[in-house]
Design a protein around this motif. Structure first.
Motif, PDB file in Angstrom:
ATOM      1  N   TYR A  33      21.697  61.670  71.847  1.00 37.57           N
ATOM      2  CA  TYR A  33      21.795  60.342  71.238  1.00 37.57           C
ATOM      3  C   TYR A  33      21.883  60.484  69.713  1.00 37.57           C
ATOM      4  N   TYR A  35      21.047  57.943  66.504  1.00 32.78           N
ATOM      5  CA  TYR A  35      20.469  56.677  66.071  1.00 32.78           C
ATOM      6  C   TYR A  35      20.617  56.555  64.556  1.00 32.78           C
ATOM      7  N   GLY A  42      13.389  49.964  62.602  1.00 27.95           N
ATOM      8  CA  GLY A  42      13.335  50.949  63.666  1.00 27.95           C
ATOM      9  C   GLY A  42      14.723  51.537  63.897  1.00 27.95           C
ATOM     10  N   PRO A  43      14.791  52.705  64.532  1.00 23.52           N
ATOM     11  CA  PRO A  43      16.097  53.307  64.831  1.00 23.52           C
ATOM     12  C   PRO A  43      16.938  52.414  65.747  1.00 23.52           C
ATOM     13  N   GLN A  48      25.568  57.487  72.798  1.00 22.95           N
ATOM     14  CA  GLN A  48      24.875  58.342  73.756  1.00 22.95           C
ATOM     15  C   GLN A  48      25.900  59.180  74.512  1.00 22.95           C
ATOM     16  N   PHE A 100      15.486  57.073  84.734  1.00 23.39           N
ATOM     17  CA  PHE A 100      14.060  56.784  84.785  1.00 23.39           C
ATOM     18  C   PHE A 100      13.229  57.959  84.293  1.00 23.39           C
ATOM     19  N   ASN A 102      12.804  59.104  81.391  1.00 27.09           N
ATOM     20  CA  ASN A 102      13.586  59.899  80.463  1.00 27.09           C
ATOM     21  C   ASN A 102      12.955  59.803  79.082  1.00 27.09           C
ATOM     22  N   GLN A 104      12.947  60.773  75.179  1.00 27.46           N
ATOM     23  CA  GLN A 104      13.851  61.212  74.120  1.00 27.46           C
ATOM     24  C   GLN A 104      13.054  61.882  73.014  1.00 27.46           C
TER      25      GLN A 104
ATOM     26  N   ARG B  31      12.196  48.943  81.979  1.00 27.07           N
ATOM     27  CA  ARG B  31      12.100  50.217  82.692  1.00 27.07           C
ATOM     28  C   ARG B  31      10.972  51.071  82.147  1.00 27.07           C
ATOM     29  N   PHE B  34       7.718  52.714  75.205  1.00 28.04           N
ATOM     30  CA  PHE B  34       7.427  53.997  74.561  1.00 28.04           C
ATOM     31  C   PHE B  34       6.721  53.752  73.231  1.00 28.04           C
ATOM     32  N   TYR B  36       5.917  55.880  69.674  1.00 30.72           N
ATOM     33  CA  TYR B  36       6.225  57.049  68.869  1.00 30.72           C
ATOM     34  C   TYR B  36       5.443  56.963  67.566  1.00 30.72           C
ATOM     35  N   PHE B  46       7.121  61.634  70.024  1.00 33.70           N
ATOM     36  CA  PHE B  46       6.726  60.933  71.238  1.00 33.70           C
ATOM     37  C   PHE B  46       5.218  60.979  71.450  1.00 33.70           C
ATOM     38  N   THR B  49       4.499  56.984  77.323  1.00 40.89           N
ATOM     39  CA  THR B  49       5.384  56.093  78.039  1.00 40.89           C
ATOM     40  C   THR B  49       4.552  55.307  79.040  1.00 40.89           C
ATOM     41  N   TYR B  51       4.989  52.298  82.225  1.00 44.06           N
ATOM     42  CA  TYR B  51       6.052  51.795  83.082  1.00 44.06           C
ATOM     43  C   TYR B  51       5.722  50.477  83.778  1.00 44.06           C
ATOM     44  N   LEU B  87       5.796  53.416  66.012  1.00 41.50           N
ATOM     45  CA  LEU B  87       6.957  52.682  66.513  1.00 41.50           C
ATOM     46  C   LEU B  87       6.815  52.425  68.004  1.00 41.50           C
ATOM     47  N   GLN B  91      12.926  50.501  77.028  1.00 41.11           N
ATOM     48  CA  GLN B  91      14.164  50.754  77.770  1.00 41.11           C
ATOM     49  C   GLN B  91      14.281  49.634  78.785  1.00 41.11           C
ATOM     50  N   ASP B  96      19.997  53.646  78.846  1.00 41.10           N
ATOM     51  CA  ASP B  96      18.970  54.586  78.416  1.00 41.10           C
ATOM     52  C   ASP B  96      18.546  54.357  76.972  1.00 41.10           C
ATOM     53  N   LEU B  98      16.924  53.250  73.574  1.00 44.83           N
ATOM     54  CA  LEU B  98      15.625  52.715  73.185  1.00 44.83           C
ATOM     55  C   LEU B  98      15.858  51.596  72.183  1.00 44.83           C
ATOM     56  N   PHE B 100      13.991  49.615  69.456  1.00 45.02           N
ATOM     57  CA  PHE B 100      12.779  49.798  68.669  1.00 45.02           C
ATOM     58  C   PHE B 100      12.351  48.520  67.951  1.00 45.02           C
TER      59      PHE B 100
END
Lengths: 115, 110
Positions: A33, A35, A42-43, A48, A100, A102, A104, B31, B34, B36, B46, B49, B51, B87, B91, B96, B98, B100
């Motif tokens: 990715y 960003y 934020g990023p 991707q 799922f 996943n 980063q 989903r 997160f 950070y 990181f 996470t 869910y 941060l 998702q 996929d 992010l 933020f």
């Protein structure tokens, strides 16, 4: 385990010039990715890749930004021509796969100043 | 539109003074959420996470919790080395990427 490597760390250019950033993801990570992080924000995802293919480039300003990932490993992000508003930190991240659970992992970023 | 809002923007704490950071989100089909940590001049690192609503995770002085509308990052007895920007990202749907928030800048003074 080595993390995500990015270079250069800093770059200063004049507006209308071109610039390129390089990223080497964590070994074995299929997804990469790019960003953009503007100061105080934020990023925001630009693009991707999954292996060699583009999965999502919906927020990439395609008139000036381009990216490629040859051989499914390293990637380069290019800006041509640069504008003042492109001043930001460009972060590269990688993950094992998409989907799922996943996670980063990010590199240290390239700080770009456009004068 | 998917959105993530963090509060406060900045937080100053005395060493040992516990507090919480908030992350509220509006997304279609969460989903994962997160957390950070980002130090000056570095990329996001990181932390956690989450869910599903009700889930909690802990790491040293940090504890993250999740409800259907927000997440909290609780910091217990913080130390100066906990100073950083925290941060929150989500998702959602079938992507996929992010999304933020703008982060909470935490400063812990001895």
């Amino acid at each position: 385990e080595a993390g995500v490597a990015q270079s250069p760390r800093y770059k200063i250019i004049e507006k209308r010039q071109s610039v390129a950033f390089w990223c080497n993801p964590i070994s074995g990570h299929a997804t990469l990715y790019w960003y953009q992080q503007i100061l105080g924000q934020g990023p925001k995802l630009l693009i991707q890749f999954q292996n060699n293919g583009v999965v999502d480039d919906s927020q990439l300003p395609k008139d000036r930004f381009s990216a490629e990932r040859l051989k499914g490993v390293d990637s380069t992000l290019k800006i041509q021509p640069a504008k003042l508003e492109d001043s930001a930190v460009y972060l590269c991240a990688s993950s094992l796969v998409g989907g799922f659970e996943n996670i980063q992992y990010f590199g240290a970023g390239t700080r770009l100043s456009v004068l | 539109e998917d959105q993530v809002t963090q509060s406060p923007e900045a937080l100053r704490l005395q060493e040992g003074e516990s507090s919480s950071l908030n992350c509220s989100y509006t997304v279609s089909g969460l989903r994962g959420l997160f957390w950070y940590r980002q130090d000056p001049g570095k990329g996001p690192e990181f932390l956690f996470t989450l869910y599903s609503a009700g889930e909690e995770k802990e790491k040293e002085r940090l504890k993250a919790t999740l409800t259907k509308k927000e997440s909290f990052l609780h910091i217990t007895a913080p130390k100066p080395e906990d100073s950083a920007t925290y941060l929150c990202a989500v998702q959602a749907g079938n992507t996929d990427k992010l999304i933020f928030g703008t982060g909470t800048r935490l400063q812990v003074f001895p």
